[in-house]
Design an enzyme around this catalytic site. Structure first.
Site, PDB file in Angstrom:
ATOM      1  N   GLY A  51       0.843  -1.198   0.000  1.00 29.74           N
ATOM      2  CA  GLY A  51       0.000   0.000   0.000  1.00 29.74           C
ATOM      3  C   GLY A  51       0.871   1.238   0.000  1.00 29.74           C
ATOM      4  O   GLY A  51       2.059   1.159   0.307  1.00 29.74           O
ATOM      5  N   SER A 217     -22.222  -4.936 -25.687  1.00 25.88           N
ATOM      6  CA  SER A 217     -21.517  -3.746 -26.179  1.00 25.88           C
ATOM      7  C   SER A 217     -20.612  -4.038 -27.367  1.00 25.88           C
ATOM      8  O   SER A 217     -20.301  -3.156 -28.151  1.00 25.88           O
ATOM      9  CB  SER A 217     -20.653  -3.176 -25.059  1.00 25.88           C
ATOM     10  OG  SER A 217     -19.589  -4.072 -24.792  1.00 25.88           O
ATOM     11  N   GLY A 218     -20.150  -5.273 -27.460  1.00 23.46           N
ATOM     12  CA  GLY A 218     -19.147  -5.569 -28.489  1.00 23.46           C
ATOM     13  C   GLY A 218     -17.835  -5.913 -27.823  1.00 23.46           C
ATOM     14  O   GLY A 218     -16.932  -6.465 -28.439  1.00 23.46           O
ATOM     15  N   GLY A 219     -17.718  -5.593 -26.541  1.00 23.37           N
ATOM     16  CA  GLY A 219     -16.516  -5.952 -25.795  1.00 23.37           C
ATOM     17  C   GLY A 219     -16.557  -7.414 -25.383  1.00 23.37           C
ATOM     18  O   GLY A 219     -17.588  -8.085 -25.528  1.00 23.37           O
ATOM     19  N   VAL A 220     -15.432  -7.884 -24.870  1.00 22.76           N
ATOM     20  CA  VAL A 220     -15.311  -9.297 -24.509  1.00 22.76           C
ATOM     21  C   VAL A 220     -16.313  -9.686 -23.416  1.00 22.76           C
ATOM     22  O   VAL A 220     -16.997 -10.706 -23.520  1.00 22.76           O
ATOM     23  CB  VAL A 220     -13.871  -9.583 -23.995  1.00 22.76           C
ATOM     24  CG1 VAL A 220     -13.722 -11.031 -23.579  1.00 22.76           C
ATOM     25  CG2 VAL A 220     -12.855  -9.223 -25.054  1.00 22.76           C
ATOM     26  N   SER A 222     -19.314  -8.542 -22.241  1.00 21.71           N
ATOM     27  CA  SER A 222     -20.740  -8.749 -22.496  1.00 21.71           C
ATOM     28  C   SER A 222     -20.965  -9.848 -23.532  1.00 21.71           C
ATOM     29  O   SER A 222     -21.977 -10.559 -23.486  1.00 21.71           O
ATOM     30  CB  SER A 222     -21.421  -7.440 -22.917  1.00 21.71           C
ATOM     31  OG  SER A 222     -20.817  -6.905 -24.047  1.00 21.71           O
ATOM     32  N   THR A 223     -20.004 -10.019 -24.443  1.00 19.49           N
ATOM     33  CA  THR A 223     -20.140 -11.104 -25.430  1.00 19.49           C
ATOM     34  C   THR A 223     -20.110 -12.460 -24.721  1.00 19.49           C
ATOM     35  O   THR A 223     -20.929 -13.347 -24.987  1.00 19.49           O
ATOM     36  CB  THR A 223     -18.993 -11.031 -26.471  1.00 19.49           C
ATOM     37  OG1 THR A 223     -18.995  -9.732 -27.041  1.00 19.49           O
ATOM     38  CG2 THR A 223     -19.150 -12.057 -27.567  1.00 19.49           C
ATOM     39  N   LYS A 367     -10.380 -10.652 -15.965  1.00 15.68           N
ATOM     40  CA  LYS A 367     -10.430 -10.639 -17.440  1.00 15.68           C
ATOM     41  C   LYS A 367      -9.889 -11.941 -18.053  1.00 15.68           C
ATOM     42  O   LYS A 367     -10.487 -12.486 -18.975  1.00 15.68           O
ATOM     43  CB  LYS A 367      -9.599  -9.454 -17.939  1.00 15.68           C
ATOM     44  CG  LYS A 367      -9.821  -9.109 -19.380  1.00 15.68           C
ATOM     45  CD  LYS A 367     -11.101  -8.357 -19.508  1.00 15.68           C
ATOM     46  CE  LYS A 367     -11.283  -7.659 -20.804  1.00 15.68           C
ATOM     47  NZ  LYS A 367     -12.496  -6.818 -20.733  1.00 15.68           N
TER      48      LYS A 367
END
Ligand code: XMP
Length: 596
Positions: A51, A217-220, A222-223, A367
């Site tokens: 931190g 959206s077209g992003g990874v 949401s696909t 991710k």
């Protein structure tokens, strides 16, 4: 499922630690530092993150000392290491001498260092240091600058390390973390097969027999969420909506639709809102203005489109593609996450969540796990491994201007010319501005373009020294293709279809080029930016911004290959109205990844 808790003391690497543990096959969760000892029951091991604080600060984050008496193995990293020592009666020395960068440790025999050599490279970043150990602790590694680089109480299985095993510069860091997991006695059961099964069961449970609506959206993220919902609930119980805002890349909307159709999912609707977006962006040129307009318009279009679908709340739930870093607040959470968090956590959504009307099937995943899930669901590799793309799309990559010049001062121009000249480069200051990040805040300053030898090592040095020296610039770009006489004129230019089409065309050429040379997977992200500047032939100019990064917090410019550059220049020659091409050779800081 066995799990590890990562106590968050605000370190920028907290997510990285949790992610590393998962990559080693053990589920990990980020937990607030004020967690109670009872809440940690059930965890097989605890890691205290680093931190930005010092244990000497009045309000530095602490931990309940009883956490160290649970009998659960603990590993403290950097600040976490100092906090363990201080909590258990050791002495921490205030940092009058700072140590940043690579250090070599000489490890002694310890289960934490099993399989390591007696000379290991680790990455350090600290001021304070542990000077006197708590009772029953031993030093197990030293560096020339740090006597207590690693300590242990083997009986209690409590360990502390001053360095950061989670970063890639700590070459045996992963092995060390794996050793800690062995000390914890963890089964490695966090595998893609296990989490696909677990998530599928969870989706079925949370859907409660209802139908589910999702914006794609077209992003990874949401696909993948859409494919998962389809697989688990069946297309009859799922509906997807993709809003084409006219700011998408070449073929982006079509690619998703094609995949969904090929997979037998005919439940994705496309709402073409390109004209509506271009209309509200007419005449707008201020970056924040554009961003706000795009965000507001998105909400309006979405509301209209949803109203048209007339979804009855008794029958339908809403799904979101939120992923784990979006749900956990940490000092290490990147800018884009905050923006997304904002979208996915607005009041109305929070209210719906409380009522159980929202499901977030990916909320446990990082991710890389979303991508593993995508692959397991049969989504094509290229779709799953797409580079990140900002929500406002090409809207933030199509730089606009009302044609009024903002020039850098003559004195700064002269300094740049002298410094660049001494390194063998010709320089031209450009009358546009872009975003950067210097010190604590964002900057809005000029780029300078330099021309000369494309020696990336030299360009790195020149770029850093110019941006350090001259306040008025935050980026250095390098001319890789010139058609005119290297003079550039500011034009009035907005987010019009014509300019966006030009940007889409060159962006497509670039994507194809880096796929063809095999560089796509090494490059973390590669914005292509259209500038409101024309060369002496009247053709518009573009910037290539390839970078490597871990999670976008910092970035280094990527040395694009000769082959890719040649393919891109050939492509530019075929696009009407495009001329000179620049390669951004700035790191982050001082430049950001995007230009606005
Ligand atoms: P910067 O430019 O701050 O970008 O270095 C860091 C990461 O965030 C993405 N980014 C955005 N994403 N809306 C988004 O959804 C935005 O307005 C936005 N701005 C930047 C950027 O692409 C990079 O991955």
């Amino acid at each position: 499922m066995e799990k590890i808790a990562v106590l968050d003391f605000g370190g920028q690497y907290t997510h990285l630690i949790a992610n590393r543990i998962r990559r080693l096959g053990v589920y990990s969760e980020i937990v607030h530092n004020d967690v109670t000892p009872e809440e940690l029951n059930g965890f097989k091991g605890i890691i205290f993150s680093g931190g930005p604080h010092s244990v000497f600060e009045k309000d530095s984050p602490l931990v309940d000392a009883k956490v160290l008496e649970l009998g659960i193995p603990v590993l403290g990293i950097c600040y976490g290491h100092q906090l363990i020592s201080q909590t258990l009666g050791g002495v921490v020395r205030p940092g009058n001498q700072k140590e940043y960068g690579l250090a070599f440790i000489k490890p002694s025999k310890s289960p934490l260092f099993e399989g390591l050599s007696d000379h290991e490279q680790m990455w350090m970043s600290h001021g304070d240091a542990v000077e006197e150990l708590p009772a029953n602790f031993d030093v197990i590694a030293t560096t020339p600058e740090c006597t207590a680089a690693a300590v242990q109480n083997l009986e209690k299985k409590i360990f502390g390390v001053q360095f950061h095993p989670e970063v890639t510069d700590s070459l045996s860091g992963m092995k060390m973390l794996e050793n800690f997991l062995d000390i914890c006695g963890c089964a490695k059961d966090w595998t893609s097969e296990n989490f696909v099964a677990e998530l599928s069961a969870q989706v079925e449970r949370e859907a409660k027999g209802k139908k589910v609506f999702l914006l794609v959206s077209g992003g990874v993220d949401s696909t993948v969420a859409f494919a998962l919902l389809n697989k688990v609930l069946g297309p009859d119980r799922v509906m997807g909506l993709h809003i084409d805002n006219g700011l998408m890349r070449h073929g982006e909307s079509d690619d998703i639709l094609d995949f969904m159709k090929a997979s037998g999912f005919d439940n994705l609707h496309i709402y073409d809102a390109a004209d509506e977006f271009l209309d509200v962006l007419k005449g707008k040129f201020e970056p924040e203005d554009k961003r706000n307009i795009i965000g507001t318009e998105f909400i309006e279009v979405k509301t209209r489109a949803q109203a048209k679908l007339d979804l009855n709340a008794d029958e339908w739930l809403i799904a979101q593609g939120t992923i784990y870093p979006d749900t956990i607040e940490s000092a290490g959470t990147k800018h884009a996450d905050k923006i997304k968090t904002h979208h996915n956590r607005v009041d109305v959504i929070l209210e719906m969540m409380e009522k159980g009307l929202i499901i977030e099937p990916l909320a446990m995943l990082y991710k890389d796990e979303v991508r593993a899930l995508g692959e397991a669901l049969g989504i094509p590799h290229d779709l799953v491994w797409r580079h990140p793309f900002p929500g406002p799309g090409l809207g933030v990559r199509c730089l606009c201007s009302n044609g009024v010049e903002e020039k850098i001062s003559d004195a700064e121009k002269a300094t740049i010319a002298e410094k660049a000249g001494a390194a063998g480069y010709e320089s031209v200051c450009l009358p546009v501005k872009s975003v950067g990040v210097q010190g604590d805040g964002r900057t809005y300053a000029h780029p300078v373009v330099i021309f000369g030898e494309r020696d990336y090592k030299k360009l790195d040095i020149v770029s850093t020294s110019l941006t350090n020296l001259v306040k008025g610039i935050n980026r250095v770009i390098f001319g890789i293709h010139t058609e005119g006489d290297k003079s550039y004129r500011l034009i009035e230019g907005y987010c019009t279809k014509d300019r966006l089409d030009k940007l889409r065309a060159i962006d497509h050429v670039v994507t194809q080029a880096i796929h063809a040379t095999g560089e796509y997977s090494t490059i973390w992200q590669m914005p292509v930016v259209l500038l409101p500047l024309v060369n002496s032939n009247g053709d518009e100019t573009v910037v290539l911004r390839p970078i490597t990064s871990q999670e976008a917090m910092t970035a280094r410019f990527y040395p694009l290959s000769d082959k890719a550059i040649k393919m891109i220049i050939d492509g530019v020659r075929n696009i009407k109205g495009l001329g000179d091409v620049f390669l951004d050779v700035s790191n982050k800081p001082p430049g950001t990844i995007e230009w606005e």
